[in-house]
Design a protein around this motif. Structure first.
Motif, PDB file in Angstrom:
ATOM      1  N   ASP A 100      11.742 -21.791  27.929  1.00 29.26           N
ATOM      2  CA  ASP A 100      10.746 -20.771  27.628  1.00 29.26           C
ATOM      3  C   ASP A 100      11.508 -19.662  26.922  1.00 29.26           C
ATOM      4  OD1 ASP A 100       8.523 -19.223  27.510  1.00 29.26           O
ATOM      5  OD2 ASP A 100       8.292 -18.966  29.674  1.00 29.26           O
TER       6      ASP A 100
ATOM      7  N   THR B 183      11.219 -13.895  23.635  1.00 25.02           N
ATOM      8  CA  THR B 183      10.614 -13.413  22.405  1.00 25.02           C
ATOM      9  C   THR B 183      11.644 -12.505  21.714  1.00 25.02           C
ATOM     10  OG1 THR B 183       9.721 -11.436  23.441  1.00 25.02           O
ATOM     11  CG2 THR B 183       8.345 -13.420  23.487  1.00 25.02           C
TER      12      THR B 183
ATOM     13  N   ALA C  81      11.214  -9.485  20.885  1.00 25.67           N
ATOM     14  CA  ALA C  81      11.165  -8.183  21.555  1.00 25.67           C
ATOM     15  C   ALA C  81      11.958  -8.205  22.854  1.00 25.67           C
ATOM     16  CB  ALA C  81       9.711  -7.801  21.829  1.00 25.67           C
ATOM     17  N   GLU C  82      11.869  -9.301  23.595  1.00 19.38           N
ATOM     18  CA  GLU C  82      12.657  -9.414  24.823  1.00 19.38           C
ATOM     19  C   GLU C  82      14.153  -9.409  24.502  1.00 19.38           C
ATOM     20  OE1 GLU C  82      11.132 -12.054  28.348  1.00 19.38           O
ATOM     21  OE2 GLU C  82      10.610 -13.032  26.456  1.00 19.38           O
TER      22      GLU C  82
ATOM     23  N   ALA D  15      15.737  -8.211  21.995  1.00 20.88           N
ATOM     24  CA  ALA D  15      16.187  -6.889  21.559  1.00 20.88           C
ATOM     25  C   ALA D  15      16.229  -5.915  22.731  1.00 20.88           C
ATOM     26  CB  ALA D  15      15.248  -6.364  20.473  1.00 20.88           C
TER      27      ALA D  15
END
Lengths: 288, 357
Positions: A130, A133, A135-136, A138
């Protein structure tokens, strides 16, 4: 600079020798330590309590005491491990090493942290569990850097080049590709750096993949490149790479954004002469 | 691709060219997809194994994976016989996807390690609809972002903020209404230009999951633009040991009042950019302020301007190289020494003493 140690082989600070060697009177006095910060990779190997025993994707090096050893790796479950262990293992290890270096080296001398080799793998679609993302990825990176800077204001950071990232890390090509570098706060990084694998001195391409030295330099926002070369899977030395001793090759890479080269344990008896011969032939670095 | 040996339909006879009386482990399928399962379910599947060889097959062990393990694997399969290997998986706290690999070790000389793969999509009982919340606003304006609960327990949970790390945004609970479950409102205030990342941890009022976490990023955007953002100076180039930083602003009345290198050995000057708007700041290294043998330095360039968002902005500086041979980064002295000439006392051997991994 010199690559002086890998951060994360222990969850407690164990690199005091870096400071001993670079302090006044030390063997490497005056040199700038460049530390490979592989906290996620190391601590994922033996999280026995949570049954994470993740080896590198190209090496069977899960930690001892793991019942699941050898069946899972960072490519598969690395993102799940980060989510599970970020505040319990990863950030505390960053804090421990930052505090350790602050105590042993002080907080004024420069020190480069080469952050998390292969970090792209946790976002890559190949992360079959999984994936993070963008954003995660970063967000976690910013938190790791902030933790270090809390104790080590003198640290500067280098973002890993994962040379299989599509389109050199830029968005586009194809249009659905969101890129890699655009997710990050690139002002947190002074450099970008390669890690592991054989990286090519005599090619515009970083390795056998499509990414190029000039391409990642441009896509990262013209971050100078630390070319960490000369070793392969699991950190095994591939010895001195004579291609990186060649001033002609190096000048081409300087033109592509490379400002530093690290060779893994070069031939001690000739290394000084090799460098002395090449250095007068090297072009100056033009940073803009 | 997961099957280390040739997969055969059950009952089909396998032959191994050139093999004598050896065991041969074959599988009907080495992959299984559970489809969608609920979090905390413990899905199980029986893989069909067959000894297609001519000697008894010994299964020495089955390596579990992070979430899955074999229940009572068969130890011995006679030639031509079938057996089942049941694999069961934990799904609690595993996120939204399960991708696991187990390894069956046997005395099959051709394929002593057979990899079995299982996958599932996990529907959580309770989660936030997004793992990250990103608020972004220009200086002077606040921004807030909402994130709601999702999952079958979403209307049962009652959130309470447990921790905000690092402290920064104001976090409030959004009450549920007829349409939507509870959620969080993460409000970022524009006190300073910065990008701060952290996490909010909440309690749910439930036994499981008792806590949830959402990542936040608060970004306050300023008016200034720097190129490069992280100035780097290559000290090998004695005559060129400087970097130009272009400073501009989105405000037409922008005026740079000071550009000062705070730390030794850096020094700086600035002027209006003759080619456009903004300013050109030149940062140099003074070789006479560098201890002998030292090969790097960090410092700060402090910009003072009339910008309301960042009246004082600190920019990190970094210099690398054999610094000791630079006497002083002034043009008249640069011409007296070749750019690559090294003093005799400088170290010439660089060592990569990599440890670890």
């Amino acid at each position: 600079m010199f690559t002086s140690g890998w951060i994360g082989s222990s969850m407690t600070f164990n690199l005091g020798n870096v400071c001993t060697e670079t302090n006044t009177g030390g063997t490497f006095y005056g040199k700038v330590p460049a530390l490979v910060s592989y906290v996620i990779g190391f601590t994922a190997r033996d999280d026995v309590a949570d049954n994470f025993c993740l080896g590198d994707c190209n090496a069977s090096n899960a930690g001892t005491g793991c019942t699941a050893a050898g069946t899972s790796d960072l490519c598969t479950l690395g993102a799940a491990y980060i989510r599970k262990a970020f505040t319990t293992r990863i950030l505390p290890t960053y804090a421990a090493f930052a505090q350790g270096f602050a105590s042993a080296c002080g907080t004024t001398r420069p020190m480069i942290w080469e952050m998390e080799p292969d970090y792209f793998q946790y976002y890559d679609a190949g992360q079959s569990g999984d994936p993070l993302t963008g954003a995660e990825a970063a967000n976690y990176m910013s938190q790791m850097i902030a933790t270090v800077k809390q104790y080590l204001p003198n640290a500067v950071f280098s973002m890993d080049i994962s040379p299989w990232e599509p389109n050199n890390g830029c968005a586009g090509n194809p249009a659905s590709n969101l890129g890699w570098y655009p997710f990050f706060n690139m002002s947190e990084f002074t450099f970008i750096s390669t890690s592991g694998g054989v990286h090519l001195a005599n090619s515009q391409n970083i390795n056998a993949g499509a990414d190029t030295w000039a391409g990642v330099y441009a896509c990262s926002g013209n971050k100078p490149i630390l070319a960490d070369t000369g070793y392969g899977a699991a950190g095994a030395s591939s010895g001195e790479d004579p291609n990186w001793d060649d001033a002609g090759n190096v000048n081409q890479r300087i033109a592509n954004g490379v400002i530093s080269i690290t060779q893994y344990n070069p031939t001690a008896s000739t290394w000084g002469a090799t460098i002395a011969a090449a250095r007068p032939l090297l072009d100056p670095v033009s940073c803009h | 691709m997961f099957c280390a040996v040739t997969c055969k339909t059950k009952g089909e006879t396998a032959s191994v060219p050139g093999s004598a009386e050896v065991p041969r482990l074959v599988c009907v399928s080495a992959e299984h997809d559970f489809g969608t399962v609920r979090e905390s379910d413990r899905p199980a599947y029986a893989f069909s194994l067959r000894n297609a060889g001519l000697a008894p097959l010994q299964i020495n062990k089955v390596d579990p994976s992070h979430s899955c393990a074999a229940n009572h694997p068969p130890q011995r399969i006679a030639p031509g016989e079938d057996a089942t290997l049941e694999v069961a998986c934990d799904t609690e706290g595993r996120g939204s996807r399960l991708v696991e690999k187990l390894t069956v070790h046997s005395n099959d000389p051709q394929a002593p390690a057979l990899v079995l793969a299982v996958t599932a999509r996990i529907e959580p009982w309770l989660a936030f609809e997004s793992r990250t919340v990103e608020a972004k606003a220009p200086f002077g304006r606040d921004d807030s972002q909402d994130v709601r609960l999702t999952g079958s327990l979403a209307f049962t949970a009652h959130l309470a903020v447990d921790a905000v790390e690092p402290p920064g945004p104001d976090v409030k609970i959004i009450p549920a209404d007829d349409q939507k479950p509870e959620g969080l409102r993460i409000m970022c205030t524009s006190l300073r230009v910065a990008r701060v990342a952290g996490q909010v941890r909440v309690t749910t009022g439930l036994e499981k999951p008792s806590h949830l976490t959402v990542l936040y990023t608060c970004e306050v955007i300023g008016n200034l633009t720097l190129e490069p953002t992280n100035p780097f100076i290559d000290l090998r180039a004695a005559g060129l040991a400087e970097v130009a930083v272009h400073v501009s602003s989105s405000r037409p009345d922008f005026r740079l009042e000071q550009a000062r290198a705070v730390d030794r050995p850096f020094e700086s000057t600035f002027e209006r950019d003759p080619n456009g708007h903004g300013y050109s700041v030149r940062v140099r290294v003074r070789g006479d302020q560098v201890p002998e043998g030292v090969r790097g330095a960090t410092g700060t360039l402090r910009l003072v301007s009339n910008d309301p968002a960042e009246p004082q902005k600190d920019v990190p500086l970094m210099a690398l190289g054999p610094l000791a041979r630079i006497e002083h980064a002034l043009p008249q002295e640069e011409s007296t020494r070749g750019p690559w000439e090294r003093p005799s006392h400088s170290p010439t051997r660089e060592v990569d003493d990599r440890r670890g991994q």
